[in-house]
Design an enzyme around this catalytic site. Structure first.
Site, PDB file in Angstrom:
ATOM      1  N   GLY A   1      89.214  69.886  26.098  1.00 21.84           N
ATOM      2  CA  GLY A   1      88.778  68.500  25.985  1.00 21.84           C
ATOM      3  C   GLY A   1      87.283  68.425  26.211  1.00 21.84           C
ATOM      4  O   GLY A   1      86.614  69.451  26.361  1.00 21.84           O
ATOM      5  N   GLU A   2      86.790  67.222  26.193  1.00 20.48           N
ATOM      6  CA  GLU A   2      85.355  67.042  26.400  1.00 20.48           C
ATOM      7  C   GLU A   2      85.131  65.841  27.297  1.00 20.48           C
ATOM      8  O   GLU A   2      85.611  64.746  27.028  1.00 20.48           O
ATOM      9  CB  GLU A   2      84.649  66.839  25.043  1.00 20.48           C
ATOM     10  CG  GLU A   2      83.171  66.647  25.198  1.00 20.48           C
ATOM     11  CD  GLU A   2      82.354  67.292  24.072  1.00 20.48           C
ATOM     12  OE1 GLU A   2      82.963  67.769  23.088  1.00 20.48           O
ATOM     13  OE2 GLU A   2      81.123  67.308  24.204  1.00 20.48           O
ATOM     14  N   GLY A   3      84.431  66.052  28.390  1.00 19.68           N
ATOM     15  CA  GLY A   3      84.134  64.956  29.306  1.00 19.68           C
ATOM     16  C   GLY A   3      82.655  64.612  29.276  1.00 19.68           C
ATOM     17  O   GLY A   3      81.920  65.108  28.419  1.00 19.68           O
ATOM     18  N   GLY A   4      82.242  63.780  30.213  1.00 19.89           N
ATOM     19  CA  GLY A   4      80.857  63.325  30.253  1.00 19.89           C
ATOM     20  C   GLY A   4      79.853  64.446  30.463  1.00 19.89           C
ATOM     21  O   GLY A   4      78.671  64.288  30.157  1.00 19.89           O
ATOM     22  N   PHE A   5      80.290  65.570  30.980  1.00 21.87           N
ATOM     23  CA  PHE A   5      79.340  66.654  31.239  1.00 21.87           C
ATOM     24  C   PHE A   5      79.369  67.741  30.179  1.00 21.87           C
ATOM     25  O   PHE A   5      78.625  68.708  30.282  1.00 21.87           O
ATOM     26  CB  PHE A   5      79.614  67.277  32.615  1.00 21.87           C
ATOM     27  CG  PHE A   5      79.242  66.355  33.746  1.00 21.87           C
ATOM     28  CD1 PHE A   5      77.921  66.214  34.134  1.00 21.87           C
ATOM     29  CD2 PHE A   5      80.208  65.622  34.411  1.00 21.87           C
ATOM     30  CE1 PHE A   5      77.558  65.357  35.160  1.00 21.87           C
ATOM     31  CE2 PHE A   5      79.854  64.766  35.439  1.00 21.87           C
ATOM     32  CZ  PHE A   5      78.529  64.641  35.810  1.00 21.87           C
TER      33      PHE A   5
ATOM     34  N   VAL B   1      85.122  71.523  27.592  1.00 25.88           N
ATOM     35  CA  VAL B   1      85.796  72.461  28.499  1.00 25.88           C
ATOM     36  C   VAL B   1      86.710  73.363  27.667  1.00 25.88           C
ATOM     37  O   VAL B   1      87.460  72.870  26.822  1.00 25.88           O
ATOM     38  CB  VAL B   1      86.641  71.689  29.545  1.00 25.88           C
ATOM     39  CG1 VAL B   1      87.303  72.657  30.515  1.00 25.88           C
ATOM     40  CG2 VAL B   1      85.779  70.683  30.307  1.00 25.88           C
TER      41      VAL B   1
ATOM     42  N   LYS C   1      83.497  75.136  31.721  1.00 30.52           N
ATOM     43  CA  LYS C   1      82.829  73.879  31.359  1.00 30.52           C
ATOM     44  C   LYS C   1      81.422  74.214  30.908  1.00 30.52           C
ATOM     45  O   LYS C   1      80.630  74.764  31.661  1.00 30.52           O
ATOM     46  CB  LYS C   1      82.802  72.946  32.580  1.00 30.52           C
ATOM     47  CG  LYS C   1      82.297  71.573  32.266  1.00 30.52           C
ATOM     48  CD  LYS C   1      82.536  70.602  33.417  1.00 30.52           C
ATOM     49  CE  LYS C   1      83.937  70.038  33.383  1.00 30.52           C
ATOM     50  NZ  LYS C   1      84.113  68.814  34.164  1.00 30.52           N
TER      51      LYS C   1
ATOM     52  N   ASP D   1      83.181  60.087  42.074  1.00 23.88           N
ATOM     53  CA  ASP D   1      83.894  59.774  40.829  1.00 23.88           C
ATOM     54  C   ASP D   1      85.389  60.063  40.978  1.00 23.88           C
ATOM     55  O   ASP D   1      86.014  60.648  40.102  1.00 23.88           O
ATOM     56  CB  ASP D   1      83.282  60.613  39.697  1.00 23.88           C
ATOM     57  CG  ASP D   1      83.600  60.029  38.331  1.00 23.88           C
ATOM     58  OD1 ASP D   1      84.115  58.886  38.269  1.00 23.88           O
ATOM     59  OD2 ASP D   1      83.355  60.714  37.319  1.00 23.88           O
TER      60      ASP D   1
HETATM   61  N1  LIG Z   1      90.134  73.410  35.684  1.00 28.47           N
HETATM   62  C1  LIG Z   1      90.766  72.866  34.646  1.00 28.47           C
HETATM   63  N2  LIG Z   1      91.986  73.306  34.268  1.00 28.47           N
HETATM   64  C2  LIG Z   1      92.632  72.769  33.216  1.00 28.47           C
HETATM   65  N3  LIG Z   1      92.140  71.761  32.466  1.00 28.47           N
HETATM   66  C3  LIG Z   1      90.930  71.272  32.793  1.00 28.47           C
HETATM   67  C4  LIG Z   1      90.177  71.798  33.887  1.00 28.47           C
HETATM   68  N4  LIG Z   1      89.017  71.112  33.982  1.00 28.47           N
HETATM   69  C5  LIG Z   1      89.040  70.209  32.990  1.00 28.47           C
HETATM   70  N5  LIG Z   1      90.179  70.299  32.268  1.00 28.47           N
HETATM   71  C6  LIG Z   1      90.549  69.468  31.106  1.00 28.47           C
HETATM   72  O1  LIG Z   1      89.458  69.438  30.215  1.00 28.47           O
HETATM   73  C7  LIG Z   1      89.294  68.133  29.673  1.00 28.47           C
HETATM   74  C8  LIG Z   1      87.865  67.661  29.902  1.00 28.47           C
HETATM   75  O2  LIG Z   1      87.657  67.552  31.291  1.00 28.47           O
HETATM   76  P1  LIG Z   1      86.389  66.909  31.969  1.00 28.47           P
HETATM   77  O3  LIG Z   1      86.609  66.927  33.446  1.00 28.47           O
HETATM   78  O4  LIG Z   1      85.161  67.570  31.468  1.00 28.47           O
HETATM   79  O5  LIG Z   1      86.337  65.463  31.398  1.00 28.47           O
HETATM   80  P2  LIG Z   1      87.259  64.196  31.599  1.00 28.47           P
HETATM   81  O6  LIG Z   1      87.916  64.258  32.945  1.00 28.47           O
HETATM   82  O7  LIG Z   1      88.165  64.110  30.405  1.00 28.47           O
HETATM   83  O8  LIG Z   1      86.193  63.023  31.522  1.00 28.47           O
HETATM   84  P3  LIG Z   1      85.035  62.665  32.560  1.00 28.47           P
HETATM   85  O9  LIG Z   1      83.888  63.590  32.304  1.00 28.47           O
HETATM   86  O10 LIG Z   1      84.739  61.272  32.256  1.00 28.47           O
HETATM   87  O11 LIG Z   1      85.600  62.867  33.958  1.00 28.47           O
HETATM   88  C9  LIG Z   1      90.331  67.245  30.333  1.00 28.47           C
HETATM   89  O12 LIG Z   1      91.434  67.118  29.462  1.00 28.47           O
HETATM   90  C10 LIG Z   1      90.755  68.018  31.563  1.00 28.47           C
HETATM   91  O13 LIG Z   1      92.110  67.752  31.915  1.00 28.47           O
END
Ligand SMILES: Nc1ncnc2c1ncn2[C@@H]1O[C@H](COP(=O)(O)OP(=O)(O)OP(=O)(O)O)[C@@H](O)[C@H]1O
Length: 396
Positions: free
Chosen positions: A55-59, A62, A76, A173
């Site tokens: 997926g992709e988050g604000g940072f 991943v 990440k 957060d």
């Molecule tokens: N350690 C991890 N193990 C498994 N999945 C992960 C892990 N870290 C992140 N993910 C998955 O990767 C995706 C992106 O995560 P990320 O934390 O970057 O963003 P987010 O939580 O979707 O958004 P935001 O940045 O707004 O918090 C999400 O679907 C998350 O569940």
């Protein structure tokens, strides 16, 4: 593998494979410092193949990966908008990698390669809490026992971040999307410390602050006052979401309240706490525990940060049998007004809020006016000194 097992392997390995052992010693030193070679991450993620993208988050995006030793990881790739230098990034990441707790997603290490900066986390197998609670086609997965264990686990993880790790870490957060569940449904707090890796990137920070609408403490939204009590507030929102199955930021207005906090508080005051409960919990709920958790959620989301419990107190409350707890005062939400009688004198010096300004400024952060929320939050966030209740430098 246990720590002692790993150490023994480190001690034995150089003498097994190399004549002078120098290559292996370098590798050992790198692992001790938790630095990952870029090539290792390229090969673990099959060159960051789209099929491996979680997926992709604000940072940034991943990726899922697998190390040669079989460990599954989540990598990440930090967005290149961070202007933080390589050395600062390495220092911060090194500190964050020392944060280790069963209820916090472990940062296994990091990598800086040219302009690329990457963080390597343990892979957490199940979905994030928000997907399970609000979007999943598997609503029965989260019965009451699991939800209660999740509340308890998050509270322990947060207590560790606030008090028991090497520095005070304010997460800033906490939300259902940042709680990951492992294969045994153990909750793990994700994304701690990330804003430290983006110290100069004001636009990015603003976007993220605006993105957490529904979880932010009013004093943080209005004045950028950040303390551990802001995390306590967000945690309280997560408790209420777990009990009700409702997302605060998309609350069902037909319930005659403007948000989840107000609705839960009203029902609590009428002695109807169990009406807040998610109907899916009907067969698994332990009513006394549900009522106790609701009361704790309301204590955590009180408007006045001074009267919110610390995470240490929350853990104690949760670990006891349901019994008598303090009466929560009004929650902090858009339009909430503080009654003078319920407000200890000391609070005004900490928050600097008045009931009128609270109502006005926090009211501007509802979902239909997020632009002004962004503006007011971002400027106050950048101006405000970040205070540390323990005299340690807070990590966010
Ligand atoms: N350690 C991890 N193990 C498994 N999945 C992960 C892990 N870290 C992140 N993910 C998955 O990767 C995706 C992106 O995560 P990320 O934390 O970057 O963003 P987010 O939580 O979707 O958004 P935001 O940045 O707004 O918090 C999400 O679907 C998350 O569940």
């Amino acid at each position: 593998m246990t720590k002692s097992g790993t150490c023994i392997q480190y001690l034995l390995k150089p003498f097994k494979s190399k004549k002078d052992g120098s290559d292996d010693l370098e590798k050992i030193a790198a692992r001790e410092q938790k630095q990952f070679p870029f090539e290792t991450l390229v090969s673990a993620t099959k060159n960051f193949h789209p099929n491996h993208k979680l997926g992709e988050g604000g940072f940034g995006p991943v990726f899922k990966g697998k190390l040669e030793d079989g460990r599954e990881i989540a990598v990440k790739k930090l967005s290149q908008s961070s202007r933080q230098g390589k050395k600062e990034f390495m220092n911060e990441a090194k500190l964050l990698a020392r944060v280790q707790h069963r209820n916090v997603v472990n940062l296994l290490g990091y990598c800086a390669h040219g302009v690329e900066k990457l963080l390597v986390y343990e892979y957490v197998a199940n979905e994030s809490l928000d997907k399970l609670l609000f979007k999943s086609g598997r609503p029965d997965v989260l019965d009451w026992k699991r939800r209660y264990d999740i509340i308890l686990g998050i509270s322990r993880g947060l207590l560790y971040l606030h008090e028991d790790s090497h520095s005070v870490i304010i997460h800033r957060d906490i939300k259902a999307g940042n709680i990951l569940l492992d294969d045994k449904w153990v909750p793990k707090i994700a994304d701690f410390g990330l804003s430290r890796l983006f110290p100069e990137d004001q636009t990015h920070v603003n976007t993220r602050v605006a993105g957490t609408n529904g979880y932010m403490a009013p004093e943080y939204v209005m004045h950028g006052h950040l303390s551990a009590k802001a995390d306590v507030f967000s945690f309280g929102v997560v408790i209420l979401e777990l009990i009700s199955g409702q997302k605060n930021s998309t609350f069902d207005l037909s319930l005659d309240s403007q948000n989840l906090l107000e609705w839960a508080y009203k029902l609590y005051k009428k002695g109807k706490s169990l009406e807040v409960m998610d109907p899916k919990l009907a067969s698994s709920a332990v009513p006394d525990q549900v009522a106790m958790c609701l009361q704790i959620g309301l204590l955590c989301t009180q408007l006045d940060p001074q009267v919110r419990p610390t995470m240490r107190r929350v853990v104690v409350m949760l670990s006891k049998k349901p019994g008598s707890l303090e009466e929560p005062t009004r929650p902090g939400y858009p339009g909430a007004r503080r009654r003078r009688s319920s407000r200890p004198a000391a609070s005004s010096s900490l928050t600097g809020t008045s009931s009128e300004s609270s109502s006005q400024a926090f009211g501007s952060t509802t979902n239909n006016n997020s632009a002004s929320a962004t503006a007011s939050t971002s400027t106050s966030y950048l101006r405000s000194p970040r205070l540390d209740p323990h005299g340690k430098r807070p990590m966010q």
